[in-house]
Each structure stands twice: as structure tokens, then as C-alpha cells.
Design a protein around this motif. Structure first.
Motif, mmCIF file in Angstrom:
data_model
loop_
_atom_site.group_PDB
_atom_site.id
_atom_site.type_symbol
_atom_site.label_atom_id
_atom_site.label_comp_id
_atom_site.label_asym_id
_atom_site.label_seq_id
_atom_site.Cartn_x
_atom_site.Cartn_y
_atom_site.Cartn_z
ATOM 1 N N THR A 47 -52.324 -1.271 32.229
ATOM 2 C CA THR A 47 -51.416 -1.885 31.259
ATOM 3 C C THR A 47 -49.969 -1.625 31.661
ATOM 4 N N GLU A 48 -49.055 -2.270 30.927
ATOM 5 C CA GLU A 48 -47.632 -2.078 31.190
ATOM 6 C C GLU A 48 -47.084 -0.838 30.492
ATOM 7 N N ASN A 49 -47.845 -0.266 29.585
ATOM 8 C CA ASN A 49 -47.403 0.969 28.913
ATOM 9 C C ASN A 49 -48.463 2.065 29.063
ATOM 10 N N PRO A 50 -48.678 2.520 30.296
ATOM 11 C CA PRO A 50 -49.732 3.516 30.534
ATOM 12 C C PRO A 50 -49.467 4.841 29.829
ATOM 13 N N LEU A 51 -50.543 5.542 29.539
ATOM 14 C CA LEU A 51 -50.471 6.917 29.044
ATOM 15 C C LEU A 51 -50.988 7.817 30.155
ATOM 16 N N VAL A 52 -50.139 8.737 30.599
ATOM 17 C CA VAL A 52 -50.449 9.583 31.751
ATOM 18 C C VAL A 52 -50.451 11.047 31.337
ATOM 19 N N MET A 53 -51.435 11.798 31.816
ATOM 20 C CA MET A 53 -51.483 13.244 31.605
ATOM 21 C C MET A 53 -51.054 13.938 32.891
ATOM 22 N N ILE A 54 -50.141 14.917 32.765
ATOM 23 C CA ILE A 54 -49.662 15.642 33.951
ATOM 24 C C ILE A 54 -49.805 17.136 33.723
ATOM 25 N N MET A 55 -50.393 17.828 34.692
ATOM 26 C CA MET A 55 -50.434 19.292 34.648
ATOM 27 C C MET A 55 -49.758 19.851 35.890
ATOM 28 N N GLU A 56 -48.841 20.771 35.679
ATOM 29 C CA GLU A 56 -48.090 21.347 36.797
ATOM 30 C C GLU A 56 -48.557 22.773 37.083
ATOM 31 N N GLY A 57 -48.996 23.001 38.309
ATOM 32 C CA GLY A 57 -49.298 24.346 38.784
ATOM 33 C C GLY A 57 -50.413 25.059 38.058
ATOM 34 N N ILE A 66 -41.613 5.192 33.147
ATOM 35 C CA ILE A 66 -42.512 5.937 32.263
ATOM 36 C C ILE A 66 -41.751 7.106 31.640
ATOM 37 N N ASN A 67 -41.704 7.146 30.316
ATOM 38 C CA ASN A 67 -41.024 8.243 29.618
ATOM 39 C C ASN A 67 -41.745 9.562 29.862
ATOM 40 N N ILE A 68 -40.993 10.627 30.014
ATOM 41 C CA ILE A 68 -41.547 11.946 30.317
ATOM 42 C C ILE A 68 -41.378 12.864 29.108
ATOM 43 N N TYR A 69 -42.479 13.384 28.608
ATOM 44 C CA TYR A 69 -42.459 14.319 27.483
ATOM 45 C C TYR A 69 -43.001 15.661 27.965
ATOM 46 N N SER A 70 -42.097 16.609 28.157
ATOM 47 C CA SER A 70 -42.451 17.909 28.732
ATOM 48 C C SER A 70 -42.681 18.929 27.631
ATOM 49 N N ALA A 71 -43.849 19.548 27.643
ATOM 50 C CA ALA A 71 -44.189 20.554 26.646
ATOM 51 C C ALA A 71 -43.529 21.884 27.008
ATOM 52 N N THR A 72 -42.485 22.221 26.264
ATOM 53 C CA THR A 72 -41.738 23.451 26.537
ATOM 54 C C THR A 72 -40.957 23.834 25.285
#
Length: 266
Positions: free
Chosen positions: A113-123, A189-195
Motif C-alpha cells: 500500500t501507499e501507507n505501509p506500517l513498518v516495525m523496526i527493532m534496533e540492536g 514514512i513517518n518515524i515514531y521512536s519509542a523513547t
């Protein structure tokens, strides 16, 4: 169907190395998967099965899997003794597959889609946490899972086990945090960082547009680049004595809030 009855067989010894050593998996570009459910998921994916080993007493129970294999797949009948030497856990229906690894490249990602939902895990280092988040990603039907600055071999048996095979159902890519951020910005894609730093409560944000939910390690959290480059930092307010929760649980809470918003609109 070939037959192997000895744990001293040279091929079985090679498989044991694949099961135990990340270096061997990378060198051979192969890994081991056990269990009927997991192998069924592989058959629906873009992974290629090289060999299937099945306990002689379990052939009838696994006939649906064996019948679905392509003609190029080698099948080997093994004894219970050989199976228990190879198996990582107990009850997995007496069937094991040797599977080719794939490259988790950012350039291979294709959003539906044009508005994907992405999960990101760092390290994230703990295989159990990675597996749990892959399971959440499948349950939420996210468009992709990105692993930034990976610390663990994605074909670790613990990841496959704890994800209940969801490593095969998710679109996955690995890269550096810098490259992933560049990729997200190019895709708008907007980035929402959990911090905790400079953050808003997670439920106050709008995830209906293209969004990436980013989480870091429980010990140190996200690196500075994610806090600086995010569209908005977010937090989950704690109401008890502790100031944080398991990263896989936190990730699931935010991802399903995004799904709630999207389902409400759609």
C-alpha cells in the motif's frame, strides 16, 4: 527415500553443526527448521527447502508435507535417535527441513500500500524478543520488519522457535540505522521512536499515514540517531513502580494502536 540410522553419519554431523553454529550457517547458506507448522509456512514462502528428514514412524502423519515438496527436494528417512540428536526441542512431529538462507536486503522490500506500517527493532540481541516481535508483526499483518544494526543471526534456532515460524511469513530486511532512516525518509514514512526523551504518549499520535514504529534494547534503548531523526518520539506511560516493560510487549502495544486507528478509518 534415502535412509540414515546412525548419528555418526557424516551428513548428520554437518547438520548438527548448522544447528549449533552461526558461522556454519553463514558459510553454507543453510539452516535447520523443525516442526510441521514451521515447514508448512516455508512451503508458502519464498524460501527454498533443500532436504527433508522424517522419522520413519512419522512418515504417514507428515504425508501432506512430503507430498507438497518439489521433486528437487531430497527426502531422508531417519531413526528417532538421529531425530533427537538434530531436534532443538521435543515435540515437533518428527520432521526436519534443511533450508537455504535468503538475503534480507532493503532494496528487495515491496510495500502493498501507499501507507505501509513498518516495525523496526534496533540492536535487539535476545532471540526470544526478536521471535516474539516477528509473531506480533504477523498477527498485525505489518508491511515489513526491519532490523537495524542486527546483533543476532536471524536463522538462530531460538528465533525460529519463538517466532513459531513467523520469520517465514514476514517481509524482513536488515541494515544499519543510518541506511534504514534514509530509506524511510525516501519513502516518506513517518518515524515514531519509542523513547522517554522528548516524547509524547503513544496513543496521541496519528499512525494512519505511512508509519514506522521503532523500538530499541531494554538496557540502553534507541541510539541517538533515532531520537533525532524521528517524526515524533513516543512513550508508553507507566502506572506502577517500574519505568519500562519488555520490548516485545511495548512494541505490540504501539503496533496494535496503529492497527486500531487504521481499522477504524477503513
Amino acid at each position: 527415500m534415502k535412509n540414515i540410522s546412525s548419528i555418526q553419519n557424516s551428513y548428520i554431523k554437518k547438520l548438527i553443526k548448522l544447528q549449533e553454529k552461526s558461522r556454519e550457517r553463514k558459510k553454507k547458506k543453510l539452516f535447520i527448521v523443525e516442526g510441521k507448522r514451521e515447514i508448512s509456512l516455508i512451503l508458502k514462502s519464498n524460501y527454498k527447502i533443500k532436504t527433508v528428514l522424517c522419522v520413519d514412524e512419522s512418515i504417514e502423519a507428515n504425508q501432506d508435507i512430503l507430498s507438497a515438496l518439489s521433486k528437487e527436494v531430497d527426502t531422508i528417512e531417519i531413526t528417532k535417535e538421529v531425530y533427537h540428536k538434530l531436534a532443538y526441542r521435543e515435540s515437533t512431529e518428527g520432521i526436519i527441513a534443511v533450508v537455504e538462507t535468503i538475503d534480507f536486503s532493503l532494496s528487495d522490500l515491496k510495500f502493498r500500500t501507499e501507507n505501509p506500517l513498518v516495525m523496526i527493532m534496533e540492536g535487539i540481541e535476545k532471540p526470544g524478543n526478536i521471535g516474539a516481535m516477528l509473531r506480533t508483526a504477523d498477527a498485525a499483518n505489518v508491511d515489513a520488519v526491519l532490523i537495524a544494526n542486527p546483533k543476532t543471526d536471524m536463522f538462530n534456532p531460538n528465533i525460529i522457535r519463538s517466532s513459531v515460524g513467523c520469520i517465514f511469513t514476514n517481509q524482513i530486511a536488515t541494515d544499519s540505522s543510518e541506511n534504514i532512516i534514509k530509506f524511510l525518509k525516501e519513502k516518506n514514512i513517518n518515524i515514531y521512536s519509542a523513547t522517554l526523551q522528548n516524547s509524547n504518549e503513544y496513543f496521541k499520535e496519528d499512525y494512519t499515514k505511512a508509519s514506522a514504529i521503532v523500538v530499541g534494547t531494554e538496557a540502553t534503548g534507541l541510539t541517538e540517531i533515532w531520537r533525532q531523526e524521528s517524526t515524533q518520539n513516543i512513550n508508553i506511560p507507566m502506572q506502577g513502580e517500574i519505568d519500562s516493560m519488555n520490548v516485545s510487549v511495548a512494541c505490540a502495544i504501539v503496533v496494535f494502536e496503529a492497527k486500531r486507528q487504521r481499522n477504524f478509518i477503513n
